[in-house]
Design a protein around this motif. Structure first.
Motif, PDB file in Angstrom:
ATOM      1  N   ASN A 249       0.821  -1.219   0.000  1.00 40.92           N
ATOM      2  CA  ASN A 249       0.000   0.000   0.000  1.00 40.92           C
ATOM      3  C   ASN A 249       0.852   1.264   0.000  1.00 40.92           C
ATOM      4  O   ASN A 249       0.373   2.344   0.359  1.00 40.92           O
ATOM      5  CB  ASN A 249      -0.949   0.007   1.194  1.00 40.92           C
ATOM      6  N   THR A 270       1.679   6.025   2.667  1.00 36.23           N
ATOM      7  CA  THR A 270       0.682   5.051   2.223  1.00 36.23           C
ATOM      8  C   THR A 270      -0.350   5.683   1.296  1.00 36.23           C
ATOM      9  O   THR A 270      -0.482   6.907   1.223  1.00 36.23           O
ATOM     10  CB  THR A 270      -0.034   4.426   3.429  1.00 36.23           C
ATOM     11  N   ASP A 292      -7.018   0.980   0.510  1.00 37.41           N
ATOM     12  CA  ASP A 292      -6.144   1.134   1.674  1.00 37.41           C
ATOM     13  C   ASP A 292      -6.947   1.588   2.893  1.00 37.41           C
ATOM     14  O   ASP A 292      -6.715   1.120   4.016  1.00 37.41           O
ATOM     15  CB  ASP A 292      -5.039   2.132   1.344  1.00 37.41           C
ATOM     16  N   THR A 432      -4.995  -4.076  -2.461  1.00 38.03           N
ATOM     17  CA  THR A 432      -3.677  -3.462  -2.293  1.00 38.03           C
ATOM     18  C   THR A 432      -2.544  -4.450  -2.554  1.00 38.03           C
ATOM     19  O   THR A 432      -1.414  -4.032  -2.836  1.00 38.03           O
ATOM     20  CB  THR A 432      -3.520  -2.880  -0.867  1.00 38.03           C
TER      21      THR A 432
END
Length: 514
Positions: A249, A270, A292, A432
């Protein structure tokens, strides 16, 4: 021969340096792209070269027929550059002549002696030469003119996209002799000589930089868009090894985000931390960020169910493998046409049972392949392929054009084909674990199922390279093993598509049940 008195002389230092180190244009291109690329390439083990495009013929010899370059002087690898200069005194044509000036060595495809000077013919083994490799053209002209050679006309010989081969290859029609580069729409644009004069630079500055490179003062890696472009640099992981260990991610996996590195430097590590003001706002990006935020998986349930709603049993998963030829080897083919040599189908029936078949051939077995495909393909039900719009549909349409007697049946297959890639590229589904990669192999790696890594052949081009042994009838001890490995790889593609579709169905409808 018409040749100017040399106006440019080496200094003592230049002469010493030219004897010490001689560079080829390919070296300068690598150095211009990235000094580290040049250094690492020179000091690394040479990898075996496999062309992505098949070129069995010597294209220079075919081009010589087009140019009527009879009784030409032929250069060879390792020639002393004085040989080409001497040959200019007695020959009307020079082919593959090697010249050298100022530490730079070049190979010239064709030079033709004319009254006004020498005509220079570049050879482009593609369909539309664009003005995007100017360093090669400019450096070639720079060396020739600094040797005192008068150039009269500069043109490019390239393959003719409209040429369709008959029984025999027609070199007159195979090539086009152009005085222009082509634009993005593949129409003639700027004149070749005009573009060269406009972009000409003295390569000695680059050569001096290459001469000065030492292992103890190499520059730090600088990431550029071309590092991980369509053809990823083979030293990418070596230069940017930290990216290999980043989580799936990581913000660096955000598709098409030009500011992702800047955001990473600011501490946004991220996907869910992406700055909304600095992303492009595509559906793929939305899906990635939402995945995410939602623990790793995002899907638009209504859109996914809509896409799945018209799938009918039996579902047939189709995959082709093919070779691409620069020079058409068989009747009815054009330059850079493809020749499918294998297909696999994996059929999922409504009761959950499955069946499969693989067809593999070599040489020109297109008709046999088409007839076998029509026999194997169920008359009803949905046909599924990953990247169908960019691959399988094209191949079937080409078959329909080549074999009009089967056109209706083939195009009927296309009419009921769905592209399994669409839910992913349209931002309907994202996991992800895909880490910004949208290939079938990557998605299959998320499944608790078979793996491509379990196969001997686990990449498409590896399959092509192995097939070439069969098609060229090379003496290989393990011919039967190659055949079985090719079949296993192709079948894995259609099987993987089935696994992924079943995962999409489970994802969409289990959510409803909950």
């Amino acid at each position: 021969m018409i040749r100017k008195e040399r106006k440019y002389r080496f200094s003592a230092m230049e002469a010493l340096q030219s004897e010490k180190t001689v560079y080829h244009i390919s070296d300068l291109k690598k150095y211009s792209r990235c000094p580290l690329l040049y250094w690492k390439d020179v000091h690394s083990e040479r990898l075996p070269y496999h062309s992505f495009v098949r070129l069995d013929e010597t294209i220079t010899d075919l081009a010589a027929m087009k140019l009527h370059a009879d009784n030409a002087w032929h250069g060879s690898v390792g020639d002393d550059p004085d040989l080409a200069l001497a040959a200019m005194k007695d020959h009307e044509w020079l082919m593959k002549a090697r010249f050298q000036y100022g530490g730079l060595r070049i190979k010239v495809p064709f030079l033709h002696h004319a009254e006004e000077g020498w005509d220079l013919y570049f050879l482009f083994a593609g369909l539309y030469p664009h003005a995007d490799d100017m360093q090669f053209y400019c450096d070639t002209v720079w060396v020739l003119e600094h040797l005192g050679i008068t150039l009269h006309d500069i043109r490019i010989l390239h393959l003719n996209n409209a040429y369709v081969r008959d029984e025999e290859l027609d070199c007159e029609q195979l090539f086009i002799l152009s005085d222009s580069f082509y634009n993005s729409a593949n129409n003639p644009s700027i004149k070749v000589e005009e573009a060269i004069r406009k972009n000409m630079q003295d390569p000695s500055i680059l050569i001096a930089g290459m001469n000065a490179m030492q292992e103890d003062n190499l520059p730090a890696p600088v990431r550029r868009p071309r590092c991980a472009g369509r053809q990823k640099c083979r030293f990418y992981e070596e230069c940017f090894g930290n990216e290999v260990t980043m989580p799936d991610n990581s913000i660096l996996t955000l598709t098409g985000a030009k500011d992702r590195y800047a955001m990473l430097r600011e501490g946004r590590k991220t996907l869910k931390e992406a700055d909304p003001e600095r992303i492009e706002g595509s559906r793929q990006q939305y899906a990635e960020i939402m995945a995410d935020k939602q623990g790793g998986l995002y899907f638009d349930r209504m859109a996914l169910q809509t896409w799945l709603s018209d799938i009918q049993y039996p579902v047939t998963f189709l995959d082709f493998e093919w070779e691409r030829y620069a020079i058409p080897p068989y009747k009815g083919m054009k330059p850079y046409d493809v020749l499918p040599f294998e297909y696999s189908i994996y059929i999922l029936h409504e009761d959950g049972t499955t069946s499969s078949n693989v067809f593999l051939s070599w040489h020109d077995d297109r008709r046999e392949l088409v007839e076998s495909l029509l026999r194997d393909m169920p008359e009803k039900g949905t046909v599924v392929a990953y990247n169908a719009e960019g691959a399988e549909k094209f191949r079937i349409a080409e078959f329909a054009s080549a074999f009009p007697e089967y056109s209706d049946a083939l195009l009927a297959i296309n009419a009921r084909m769905k592209d399994l890639q669409l839910p992913f590229t349209a931002g309907i589904v994202y996991d992800t674990r895909m880490a910004g990669v949208w290939t079938l192999k990557k998605i299959m790696s998320m499944m608790n199922d078979k793996s491509y890594n379990d196969l001997i052949i686990h990449q498409g081009m590896d399959a092509v390279f192995q097939w070439r042994h069969l098609d060229r009838e090379e003496q290989v001890e393990d011919e039967q093993e190659i055949i079985e490995e090719l079949k296993a790889y192709c079948l894995m593609d259609s099987y993987a598509a089935c696994v992924v579709l079943k995962w999409l169905m489970k994802t969409a409808y289990e959510a409803d049940a909950s």
